[in-house]
Write a protein that holds these residues in place. Structure first.
Motif, short mmCIF file in Angstrom:
data_model
loop_
_atom_site.label_atom_id
_atom_site.label_comp_id
_atom_site.label_asym_id
_atom_site.label_seq_id
_atom_site.Cartn_x
_atom_site.Cartn_y
_atom_site.Cartn_z
N TYR A 1 0.82 -1.29 0.26
CA TYR A 1 -0.05 0.15 -0.03
C TYR A 1 0.68 1.17 0.04
N SER B 1 -3.73 6.10 -0.52
CA SER B 1 -5.11 5.33 -0.24
C SER B 1 -6.03 5.85 -1.35
N THR C 1 -5.25 5.28 -4.27
CA THR C 1 -4.78 4.11 -5.08
C THR C 1 -5.41 2.62 -4.56
N HIS C 2 -4.87 2.39 -3.26
CA HIS C 2 -5.32 1.23 -2.39
C HIS C 2 -5.68 1.75 -0.91
N ASN C 3 -6.47 0.92 -0.26
CA ASN C 3 -6.43 1.17 1.10
C ASN C 3 -7.12 -0.37 1.71
N ARG D 1 -10.61 -1.11 1.97
CA ARG D 1 -11.42 -0.84 0.65
C ARG D 1 -11.03 -2.32 -0.03
N THR D 2 -9.78 -2.56 0.20
CA THR D 2 -9.63 -4.03 -0.49
C THR D 2 -10.31 -5.30 -0.16
N GLU E 1 -13.60 -4.84 -1.83
CA GLU E 1 -13.49 -5.12 -3.15
C GLU E 1 -13.58 -6.60 -3.34
N ALA F 1 -9.67 0.44 -13.07
CA ALA F 1 -8.59 0.52 -11.93
C ALA F 1 -7.84 1.91 -12.29
N ASN G 1 -8.16 5.28 -10.11
CA ASN G 1 -7.03 5.85 -9.45
C ASN G 1 -6.82 7.32 -9.99
#
Ligand code: P1T
Length: 383
Positions: free
Chosen positions: A46, A49, A51-53, A56-57, A60, A224, A228
């Motif tokens: 990571y 956030s 892009t990714h958290n 959230r993952t 998802e 994605a 982002n």
């Protein structure tokens, strides 16, 4: 492990594992914007956030498992999820959409994306043949809402997905009204599933959130990238609320469907009701398709009181004591709405009336209260 579990277990376990730090059973709310790196580019998966958290993952992965998808993507709202799908296309591309759909989706298509050169055709998809005249080499997307909001029309996902394939067009299904408990569009051949998870998935009217689910690697990469780049992502608290809601999706949906059937049947027999729209009726134009692609008929229905007209509708809406007059749907509590002036107000009157959204129409989201209390509330409001 997920593949072996049944749906009612996937709501709880799908894509989930105890948190790696301390074994927390629920995914922690990772309320952080950024993540420490030991040397530039070296981190624990990571970075930032948007892009990714990790929370959230977890969400998802949960929607991917429920929709039998390889990938899930979470957004700040259902509209942000749809916005991301529409950004896949170029000026000149054409989209065919159901003619009856959430007013906000209509607004996004016409008021935002037409400006960037997308051409949108709105078609009644109850008969699959209706879309054929609009298919051409520029068709890039078929956007299906089923059951539709608010007319409860049902579209044959399998048949339209097959047409989409032969014309090289993506097929996306807004699965908000059904939820993956009732139908799984990817299994029926669709390419993209979209949710306003604000509704049945989160289920408690306490968050705004959107989701996409896809199988194709390249499509996932493109979505994605837009997610982002544009940054329409949900915060970790909202992801947590959606995850918590999803754990009881199967229980809630079962009761929504039972209560929906009881209320629809009661209204159908009511002397002061002109028409009830609900896909569970044998006379519903696409009842057979609904039976084929849905596990049950859901908790949404619309009706027109005798005489129709806005004054009649308002009189009823103002008298409700248990149903709350409010936008939205899919929560544990029953809600009532007036599509013409609320959720579908952004659609020109003539256009919305053509698809059935008349001034007298009332939409109900049947909650999970005792159904007798709901029926008594309807009776006193309609009397
Ligand atoms: O509100 P949001 O999470 O952005 O979702 C938009 C949306 C998308 N698709 C469907 C089928 C929807 O019903 C909605 C939102 N609908 C309402 C708020 C409503 O009351 O109909």
């Amino acid at each position: 492990m997920d593949k072996k579990l049944r749906f009612n277990s996937l709501t709880i376990h799908g894509g989930q594992e105890p948190d790696k730090a301390f074994g927390a059973v629920m995914p922690p709310i990772y309320q952080t914007s950024t993540y420490a790196q030991s040397t530039p580019g070296r981190h624990q998966g990571y970075e930032y956030s948007r892009t990714h958290n990790p929370t959230r993952t977890a969400l998802e992965c949960s929607i991917a498992s429920l929709e039998k998808a390889k990938y899930g993507l979470a957004f700040a709202s259902g509209m942000a999820a749809m916005d991301t799908v529409l950004k896949l296309f170029q000026p000149g591309d054409e989209i065919i959409s159901t003619d009856d759909l959430y007013g906000g989706s209509y607004r996004l298509l016409t008021k935002v994306f037409e400006k960037y050169g997308l051409k949108i055709h709105f078609v009644n998809m109850e008969k699959v043949e209706n879309i054929k005249p609009f298919l051409n080499i520029k068709t890039r997307l078929i956007w299906i809402e089923t059951p539709t909001n608010p007319m409860m029309k049902v579209v044959d996902i399998h048949a339209i997905a097959a047409l989409g394939k032969t014309h090289n067009a993506l097929v996306a299904v807004d699965n908000t009204f059904a939820s993956p408990y009732l139908q799984q569009p990817l299994d029926l051949g669709a390419d993209i599933v979209m949710h306003s998870a604000t509704k049945y998935l989160a289920g408690h009217s306490d968050t705004i959130i959107g989701l996409l689910a896809v199988n194709d690697d390249v499509l996932h990469e493109q979505l994605a990238f837009i997610q982002n780049s544009g940054g329409g992502v949900p915060g970790p608290m909202d992801c947590f609320l959606a995850l918590r809601g999803i754990k009881t999706l199967h229980l809630r949906m079962q009761r929504h469907c039972e209560n929906g059937a009881a209320v629809a049947t009661h209204l159908q027999d009511h002397s002061k009701i002109e028409k009830v729209y609900w896909p569970g009726f044998v006379y519903h134009p696409n009842h057979e398709v609904a039976k084929k692609q849905m596990k049950a008929f859901g908790g949404m229905l619309s009706f027109v009181p005798q005489g129709g007209g806005i004054a009649n509708a308002k009189k009823i809406l103002e008298k409700f004591q248990i149903f709350t007059l409010a936008e939205s749907l899919g929560g544990v509590e029953s809600l009532a709405g007036h599509p013409a002036s609320m959720t579908h107000a952004s659609i020109p009157k003539e256009t919305r009336e053509k698809s059935g959204v008349v001034d007298g129409l009332i939409r109900l989201s049947i909650g999970i209260e005792d159904v007798q209390d709901l029926i008594e509330d309807l009776d006193q409001a309609i009397a």
